[in-house]
Design a protein around this motif. Structure first.
Motif, short mmCIF file in Angstrom:
data_model
loop_
_atom_site.label_atom_id
_atom_site.label_comp_id
_atom_site.label_asym_id
_atom_site.label_seq_id
_atom_site.Cartn_x
_atom_site.Cartn_y
_atom_site.Cartn_z
N VAL A 107 -38.26 -2.50 1.53
CA VAL A 107 -36.84 -2.41 1.14
C VAL A 107 -35.97 -2.39 2.40
O VAL A 107 -36.40 -1.91 3.43
CB VAL A 107 -36.51 -1.13 0.32
CG1 VAL A 107 -37.09 -1.19 -1.05
CG2 VAL A 107 -36.94 0.12 1.05
N LYS A 110 -30.64 -0.61 4.38
CA LYS A 110 -29.30 -0.37 3.82
C LYS A 110 -29.34 0.06 2.36
O LYS A 110 -28.35 0.50 1.80
CB LYS A 110 -28.44 -1.62 3.97
CG LYS A 110 -28.15 -1.99 5.41
CD LYS A 110 -27.21 -3.17 5.49
CE LYS A 110 -26.85 -3.49 6.93
NZ LYS A 110 -27.95 -4.11 7.67
N VAL A 111 -30.51 -0.11 1.72
CA VAL A 111 -30.63 0.25 0.30
C VAL A 111 -30.63 1.77 0.15
O VAL A 111 -31.23 2.48 0.95
CB VAL A 111 -31.92 -0.35 -0.28
CG1 VAL A 111 -32.24 0.23 -1.65
CG2 VAL A 111 -31.80 -1.86 -0.38
N THR A 112 -29.92 2.26 -0.88
CA THR A 112 -29.88 3.71 -1.08
C THR A 112 -30.40 4.12 -2.45
O THR A 112 -30.42 5.30 -2.78
CB THR A 112 -28.44 4.23 -0.93
OG1 THR A 112 -27.59 3.47 -1.78
CG2 THR A 112 -27.95 4.13 0.50
N ASP A 113 -30.80 3.16 -3.27
CA ASP A 113 -31.34 3.49 -4.59
C ASP A 113 -32.80 3.05 -4.64
O ASP A 113 -33.11 1.88 -4.44
CB ASP A 113 -30.54 2.78 -5.68
CG ASP A 113 -31.22 2.93 -7.03
OD1 ASP A 113 -31.66 4.06 -7.34
OD2 ASP A 113 -31.34 1.93 -7.77
N SER A 135 -34.90 4.05 -7.30
CA SER A 135 -35.42 4.39 -8.62
C SER A 135 -36.38 3.32 -9.14
O SER A 135 -37.41 3.64 -9.73
CB SER A 135 -34.27 4.63 -9.60
OG SER A 135 -33.41 3.52 -9.61
N SER A 136 -36.05 2.05 -8.90
CA SER A 136 -36.93 0.97 -9.39
C SER A 136 -38.27 1.00 -8.67
O SER A 136 -39.31 0.74 -9.27
CB SER A 136 -36.26 -0.39 -9.17
OG SER A 136 -35.04 -0.43 -9.82
N LEU A 137 -38.22 1.31 -7.39
CA LEU A 137 -39.44 1.36 -6.59
C LEU A 137 -40.29 2.56 -7.00
O LEU A 137 -41.52 2.45 -7.15
CB LEU A 137 -39.04 1.47 -5.11
CG LEU A 137 -40.06 1.08 -4.06
CD1 LEU A 137 -40.60 -0.31 -4.32
CD2 LEU A 137 -39.42 1.14 -2.69
N ASN A 146 -32.39 8.35 3.53
CA ASN A 146 -33.03 7.47 2.55
C ASN A 146 -34.32 8.08 2.03
O ASN A 146 -34.62 8.00 0.83
CB ASN A 146 -33.33 6.10 3.18
CG ASN A 146 -32.09 5.23 3.29
OD1 ASN A 146 -31.04 5.59 2.77
ND2 ASN A 146 -32.20 4.11 3.97
N GLN A 198 -33.54 10.68 -0.44
CA GLN A 198 -33.20 10.11 -1.74
C GLN A 198 -34.45 9.61 -2.45
O GLN A 198 -34.58 9.75 -3.67
CB GLN A 198 -32.18 8.97 -1.57
CG GLN A 198 -31.74 8.29 -2.86
CD GLN A 198 -31.07 9.25 -3.85
OE1 GLN A 198 -30.66 10.36 -3.49
NE2 GLN A 198 -30.99 8.85 -5.10
N ARG A 247 -35.97 12.51 -4.01
CA ARG A 247 -35.24 12.92 -5.21
C ARG A 247 -35.56 12.00 -6.39
O ARG A 247 -35.68 12.45 -7.52
CB ARG A 247 -33.73 12.89 -4.93
CG ARG A 247 -33.28 14.00 -4.03
CD ARG A 247 -31.81 14.33 -4.29
NE ARG A 247 -31.40 15.44 -3.43
CZ ARG A 247 -30.76 15.28 -2.28
NH1 ARG A 247 -30.46 14.09 -1.84
NH2 ARG A 247 -30.41 16.34 -1.59
#
Lengths: 305, 384
Positions: B211, B214-217, B219-221, B241, B244, B247
């Motif tokens: 990834v 710059k990615v901050t989400d 959840s899919s991974l 990161n 997150q 989390r």
């Protein structure tokens, strides 16, 4: 099957954020034919506003007010601040260039974007600011259906995002302001001749679009927890792509484009590999643009000669 | 007429003063080179992410560079000053800063940059200028293959970290399957390349993902983390990161343990309980000989992690090299400071281990340190 639904929820959540930011892009393009590259940075300002509201009321671990009230204050303040900034940007940066060649306001928009990014750096520093959302909206507040986990923030983002998008659609279709916005988008000079206050209509468009970006910024802070002065760039890029794919200038198109990109990213990450997410998502978008150059819900402009 | 005379006299006086100042300045260096009784004057550059996404690390590095400089100037009676350059951990920005430094004839050596990808960008520029640069945190193995002849580092390299971490995971965490996620930067992909063959050789099922930084989400991974995936290896540089990611794991009720590499060593930012983090730098608060430095740093700048102390060591190496040049009766220049750095042999340092360099600028006998995060977010050193 639960994996499918988990990825669907993840994709819809991120897609709702993209859609909200894309709406502002699309609305501004609709009335001014301007690609407002500063739009993503208003999302960043919204995220910072939410963060500072949170700190003002004691921070994630020491909240002094109920969480629902905190969320209302966060969203309202972010919307008002970014909406006001959007109006100010339009008034002082874009309006003087309204009759200039189209490249001039485009460059100005890029300049405003850098200005906002660096102003935030100067004011807030380069460190990550962290919402620590699970400390005041615990994961246990979400729902679990089988092995699909949907936390409360995801539910809020999807529900609030949908309400705002539907509300905006109703405003544009059913209200006097919406009619004026559509008239200005169709033909600014003709609208002016019919007595529509074009400046006010454009300012209202900027306010609404920017406020949505601010709300999306707070949502992003709650969802992804981290805020820096750079988060607006990627969000703006994705939202711009969503607006173009959906058909720039089209409000339902922006919503559809955002959701499509969010869900596509999620499924490609889940079913193929995160390594190829951007490659395949943008490949898909190129295919969409080749098949429908005006975007999924965009209309080709007929020019009479 | 009288007025003109006064003005002319004033201008001549000013020129004379300026001339004295100029010759005095030159004389200082020359004097230092000659008799060693006058001050040994030089400038060194500092390259680090003073702002930007990892500013917290860059600020810490800058603070420790300042501390080292103050201590060494006092101890060696030198007058070495620091020119700051903000790279934002961005190779393009690092290139701009390096061009400024290499065109500044006063700068005789540079501390930094922080990231391996930045070293890749600026290595040829420093090599062409003949200026030594010492990084306190760039760990990619490819940097010390000889292609950057003026590059040095006071920390160990990923070809040490990667296998060390991978073997620890295999021997102590015993995963049947694991996920490893690179962040598409040279630092991260280099570590993944070093670890993957070791995991595969041990018969562990590996899901390699990638990834953008710059990615901050995630959840899919995280949804791809299966119940049998007991470890997620994150060779990342942005601690927020990883926080997150942790989390997202908790949100989806996934039990996998995060194992982070040195880029994630950031107490206060990455605090997921039960996670492991390796570090090129030790916890100097646990080294008795470093007590005074640790106390001074804490008093002046507050809490710190492991990014600062290696930069202290890097700055100290340069300071000592400059001092040795002056003691030899020479005026510090890029070439003689470079030559002195190559001969570095510090038997005891802030890092708790000796510093000397091999022919490619690598730290001789370098090692990594491993920490486990407890439920209060504290990093505890794992002995061994």
């Amino acid at each position: 099957m639960s994996f499918f639904f988990q990825e669907l929820v993840n994709g819809l959540t991120v897609g709702a954020l993209y859609s909200l930011v894309a709406l502002g892009f699309s609305m501004v393009y609709g009335v001014l034919k301007l690609l407002n590259f500063a739009h993503g940075d208003l999302y960043m300002v919204g995220a910072f506003t939410g963060y500072f509201v949170l700190q003002w009321f004691g921070g994630a671990q020491g909240l002094t007010i109920p969480v629902p009230l905190l969320l209302v204050i966060m969203f309202v303040l972010a919307a008002l601040l970014t909406g006001g900034m959007g109006v100010a940007i339009e008034r002082f940066a874009y309006r003087p260039l309204r009759n200039a060649p189209r490249i001039a306001p485009l460059i100005t928009a890029i300049g405003i974007s850098f200005f906002l990014e660096n102003a935030a750096l100067l004011l807030f520093g380069g460190q990550y600011r962290v919402y620590n959302t699970p400390d005041f909206i615990p994961f246990s507040a979400g729902i679990q259906i089988g092995s699909v986990n949907i936390d409360a923030v995801q539910i809020m983002v999807i529900v609030l995002g949908t309400v705002l998008m539907v509300g905006l659609r109703q405003l544009v279709v059913r209200t006097r302001l919406g009619k004026q916005m559509r008239a200005v988008a169709a033909d600014r000079e003709a609208a002016e001749m019919l007595g529509i206050n074009v400046n006010l209509t454009i300012a209202a468009t900027f306010f609404l679009g920017s406020a949505l970006a601010g709300v999306a910024g707070v949502m992003a802070g709650l969802l992804f927890n981290q805020v820096t002065n750079y988060i607006g760039f990627l969000a703006g890029l994705k939202a711009f792509t969503a607006a173009v794919v959906g058909g720039i200038g089209s409000i339902p198109g922006a919503m559809l484009g955002g959701l499509l990109i969010g869900v596509a990213e999620s499924f490609i990450t889940g079913y193929v590999s995160s390594t190829y997410t951007n490659l395949l998502v943008f490949g898909l978008l190129i295919a969409v643009m080749l098949a429908r150059p005006t975007g999924l819900l965009g209309r080709a402009q007929v020019q009479k000669v | 007429m009288k007025g003109r005379t006064i003005i002319a006299a004033s201008v001549l006086g000013a020129l004379a003063v300026a001339g004295c100042g100029s010759s005095g300045g030159g004389g200082t260096n020359a004097g230092g080179a000659g008799g060693g009784t006058k001050a040994c004057v030089a400038s060194i550059g500092f390259e680090g992410p003073i702002t930007g996404p990892v500013a917290v690390l860059g600020q810490e590095q800058l603070h420790f560079a300042d501390l080292a400089l103050a201590a060494d100037n006092a101890a060696n009676k030198t007058k070495i000053s620091l020119d700051q350059g903000d790279t934002q951990l961005n190779p393009a920005q690092a290139t701009t800063v390096t061009q400024q430094f290499t065109s500044n004839s006063k700068i005789v050596a540079v501390v930094g940059p922080a990231g391996s990808q930045e070293v890749e960008a600026v290595g040829p520029l420093f090599a062409r200028a003949g200026i030594a640069f010492i990084s306190g945190s760039a760990t990619a193995a490819a940097l010390t293959t000889g292609k950057y002849p003026t590059f040095f580092r006071v920390v160990s390299k990923d070809s040490v970290q990667g296998p060390q971490d991978a073997n620890y995971i295999i021997n102590n965490l015993h995963p049947k399957s694991l996920m490893i996620v690179d962040d598409q930067e040279a630092y991260s992909t280099g570590l993944v390349a070093a670890m993957l063959p070791i995991f595969q050789k041990a018969g562990i099922k590996v899901d390699h993902e990638s990834v953008s930084q710059k990615v901050t989400d995630f959840s899919s991974l995280v949804a791809k983390v299966t119940p049998s995936t007991s470890v997620v290896v994150l060779p990342w540089q942005v601690a927020a990161n990883a926080q997150q990611f942790g989390r997202n794991l908790a949100q989806q009720h996934k039990k996998a343990v995060i194992f982070g590499t040195d880029g994630l060593f950031s107490p206060g930012t990455f605090t997921i309980a039960g996670s492991y983090v390796s570090s090129f730098g030790p916890d100097i608060t646990a080294i008795p000989a470093d007590a005074s430095i640790a106390a001074a740093a804490k008093a002046k700048y507050g809490s710190f992690g492991t990014f600062g102390p290696p930069v202290y060591a890097a700055t100290h190496v340069i300071d000592e090299a400059i001092a040795s040049v002056c003691k030899a009766g020479q005026t510090p220049s890029a070439s003689n400071v470079l030559a002195a750095i190559k001969k570095t042999s510090e038997p005891s340092t802030i890092l708790g281990q000796p510093i000397s360099f091999d022919s490619h600028g690598d730290l001789v006998n370098g090692k990594f340190f491993l920490f486990k995060i407890d439920s209060s977010g504290k990093y505890n050193l794992i002995p061994g």
